[in-house]
Design a protein around this motif. Structure first.
Motif, PDB file in Angstrom:
ATOM      1  N   THR A  85      33.160 -12.392  37.459  1.00 58.76           N
ATOM      2  CA  THR A  85      32.754 -13.797  37.470  1.00 58.76           C
ATOM      3  C   THR A  85      31.673 -14.074  38.507  1.00 58.76           C
ATOM      4  O   THR A  85      30.695 -14.789  38.230  1.00 58.76           O
ATOM      5  CB  THR A  85      33.978 -14.702  37.743  1.00 58.76           C
ATOM      6  N   ARG A  86      31.808 -13.510  39.708  1.00 60.31           N
ATOM      7  CA  ARG A  86      30.827 -13.774  40.760  1.00 60.31           C
ATOM      8  C   ARG A  86      29.446 -13.233  40.415  1.00 60.31           C
ATOM      9  O   ARG A  86      28.439 -13.748  40.892  1.00 60.31           O
ATOM     10  CB  ARG A  86      31.306 -13.166  42.076  1.00 60.31           C
ATOM     11  N   GLU A  89      27.910 -16.139  38.601  1.00 61.62           N
ATOM     12  CA  GLU A  89      28.260 -17.454  39.129  1.00 61.62           C
ATOM     13  C   GLU A  89      27.136 -18.467  38.965  1.00 61.62           C
ATOM     14  O   GLU A  89      27.355 -19.607  38.549  1.00 61.62           O
ATOM     15  CB  GLU A  89      28.643 -17.323  40.603  1.00 61.62           C
ATOM     16  N   GLU A  90      25.914 -18.068  39.264  1.00 60.19           N
ATOM     17  CA  GLU A  90      24.780 -18.991  39.162  1.00 60.19           C
ATOM     18  C   GLU A  90      24.524 -19.395  37.715  1.00 60.19           C
ATOM     19  O   GLU A  90      24.245 -20.569  37.423  1.00 60.19           O
ATOM     20  CB  GLU A  90      23.534 -18.355  39.764  1.00 60.19           C
ATOM     21  N   GLN A  93      27.175 -21.930  36.584  1.00 61.77           N
ATOM     22  CA  GLN A  93      26.938 -23.270  37.104  1.00 61.77           C
ATOM     23  C   GLN A  93      25.809 -23.966  36.358  1.00 61.77           C
ATOM     24  O   GLN A  93      25.901 -25.155  36.027  1.00 61.77           O
ATOM     25  CB  GLN A  93      26.608 -23.191  38.599  1.00 61.77           C
ATOM     26  N   THR A 511      25.336  -9.280  41.919  1.00 58.98           N
ATOM     27  CA  THR A 511      24.830 -10.304  40.999  1.00 58.98           C
ATOM     28  C   THR A 511      24.194  -9.602  39.810  1.00 58.98           C
ATOM     29  O   THR A 511      23.834  -8.417  39.883  1.00 58.98           O
ATOM     30  CB  THR A 511      23.774 -11.197  41.670  1.00 58.98           C
TER      31      THR A 511
END
Length: 535
Positions: A85-86, A89-90, A93, A511
């Motif tokens: 998930t991380r 994350e961007e 969002q 990422t």
């Protein structure tokens, strides 16, 4: 601490989880009073806690490991349960932003330096360079417009839908180990598969067997097992070895109690106490169940394509050779301490070895104690699990680092300390900022004693080395407790060596755009950008 008002149903819940009332009381005590800070004495530096192996030493340790490995049971231990998930994350969002449907809005935000918008543009403009692109295209075959056209027409929401959600690849929820990281002429490899290949290069033990153990989320155990069964024969044939892979999940008994803002057990609407996963430090129980001569530990996302594996292989072997050499030297001294009363000269030599080669400095009262007391201290101090930890020069990466840490008895030992565990006082922060290296999670461990018996690793945990975080459940706030980190407090009482390893051995994927760095690209990706903000 006042007795907890536990009901009969509470006790039944604890029994089901394998947790005692005393454990819960101890955890609530920590949540009420806070975790003690580590007392930093000084940062570890080259020549003062961190070894810098010369070229001859690298070769000698590597040769020793190559000689010993065919006779040893070698295991590679990989924590692989975390969701990806991380990584996204961007993008997640941005996906929730109404204005997101306007590409011009995204470009304007990116031009103003908005990180999330820059990430989105980088991903969308370079989709073909990701190892998962071919699988992503397959997800939209039933659509009138394929992924390539969606990308070209800037239908970013629909592309992300296939990338992140169950209708497509579902990458926002899958564990990192199941994500496609790198691609080769014969096809793309997941992070899980890259660890299998790595093991073939440096973790092949007796019977030409590569033994790996992955800790995974229980809901994805079947997916990992299916993937392994699908690729096993291919890699065994390609690398001439036998693969033995096992999986485990974090034990329910390692969950920790949550408290409300009144420091009482946090209760759900049904009245049951809320327990949360205890963090990766709980994996000391999983590690404790392994029976190997040498255990490599490495995170799931720190892998590179084949062309960049030689540096990793070289240093892994050198660290393991150093481990075996230092273990051999330690065992010889334990035999001396275990036998008839050693002479004063022998005790002094062993004390010098412990201090110079294991970072084990006795407290003041021990240096003034009787011969028998010093013998007992040295025996206990040497008769511990041993780990060799690679350390990378600090260039701004987040994470813990190596320090000399003072114990309650004023002894000093080598420890990996996270930033959050350091007192905010000026003096302690000054030591923290003076750190020259950080922890990339590059460990080689020996968990048997000088008689060949496995240590009970739970005996060497510092139970006070916990982390307290403020979380929420719905609209209610809570205090959460994470157990001592696997390579921090969970190994606090191990014997430790720190060794500098080159930056090229540390290439984590935190990422999605990290996969566009040159370290993660193969020949098929020629021309792909290496910048997070490439346009």
């Amino acid at each position: 601490m006042a007795p907890l008002p536990l009901t009969q149903k509470d006790l039944e819940q604890l029994a089901d989880k394998g947790i005692s009332a005393e454990q819960v009381m101890g955890q609530i005590h920590l949540l009420r009073n806070g975790a003690p800070y580590a007392r930093l004495n000084r940062p570890c530096t080259i020549g003062d806690g961190i070894l810098n192996l010369t070229e001859p030493e690298l070769k000698r340790h590597t040769v020793f490991y190559d000689q010993e490995s065919p006779r040893r049971t070698i295991i590679k231990f990989v924590p692989a349960s975390g969701a990806a998930t991380r990584m996204f994350e961007e993008l997640i969002q941005l996906e929730l932003t109404d204005a997101f449907v306007e590409p011009d809005w995204i470009r304007a935000k990116a031009a103003k330096g908005d990180r999330a918008s820059q990430t989105l543009l980088t991903v969308m403009r370079n989709l073909p360079h990701f190892a998962f692109y071919d699988e992503l295209k397959k997800c939209s075959t039933h659509e009138e417009i394929n992924i390539g056209r969606l990308q070209k027409r800037e239908h970013y929401l629909r592309v992300l839908r296939y990338l992140l959600h169950p209708v497509g690849l579902d990458y926002a929820r899958l564990p990192k180990g199941l994500l496609l990281f790198h691609r080769y002429p014969e096809g793309a490899r997941t992070a899980f598969e890259e660890h299998l290949v790595e093991a073939a290069l440096y973790a092949k033990g007796k019977d030409d067997t590569c033994r790996l153990h992955f800790t995974v989320a229980s809901g994805y155990m079947a997916r990992f097992e299916a993937l392994f069964n699908h690729v096993r024969r291919h890699y065994e044939s390609e690398f001439g070895m036998h693969l033995e892979v096992h999986f485990s999940t974090q034990k329910s008994s390692s969950d920790t109690v949550a408290t409300d803002m009144n420091n009482k057990p946090f209760r759900l609407e049904n009245g049951r106490i809320l327990f949360r996963p205890g963090g990766h430090g709980a994996l000391i129980d999983n590690l404790n169940r392994l029976d190997g001569d040498i255990i490599f530990i490495k995170n799931i996302d720190n892998v590179v394509p084949d062309g960049r594996k030689p540096a990793t292989t070289r240093y892994k072997k050198a660290l393991a050779g150093l481990l075996l050499s230092r273990q051999q030297e330690t065992f010889q001294r334990l035999e001396s301490l275990h036998g008839p009363s050693p002479s004063e000269q022998t005790l002094q030599e062993i004390a010098a070895f412990a201090g110079h080669h294991l970072g084990a400095t006795p407290p003041p009262e021990i240096t003034r104690a009787s011969q028998e007391t010093r013998r007992a201290w040295l025996f206990e101090r040497l008769n511990r699990p041993l780990r060799v930890c690679g350390m990378v020069r600090n260039e701004g990466e987040p994470g813990g680092g190596p320090f000399w840490v003072e114990g309650d008895d004023l002894s000093v030992s080598l420890q990996i300390v996270e930033n959050a565990a350091v007192n905010p006082s000026a003096s302690q922060q000054k030591i923290l900022k003076a750190s020259t290296h950080f922890n990339p999670v590059d460990l080689v461990c020996a968990t048997r004693d000088f008689k060949g018996k496995p240590f009970d690793l739970t005996r060497f945990v510092n139970p006070k080395s916990v982390f307290i975080a403020r979380k929420s459940k719905g609209e209610r706030k809570l205090n959460a407790l994470e157990l001592p980190g696997l390579w921090n407090g969970a190994m606090a009482h191990w014997n430790t060596l720190f060794v500098e390893v080159p930056k090229e051995t540390f290439n984590p994927v935190k990422t999605i755009t990290d996969l566009l760095r040159k370290e993660h690209l193969t020949a098929r990706d020629a021309g792909a950008p290496c910048s997070h903000t490439a346009s």
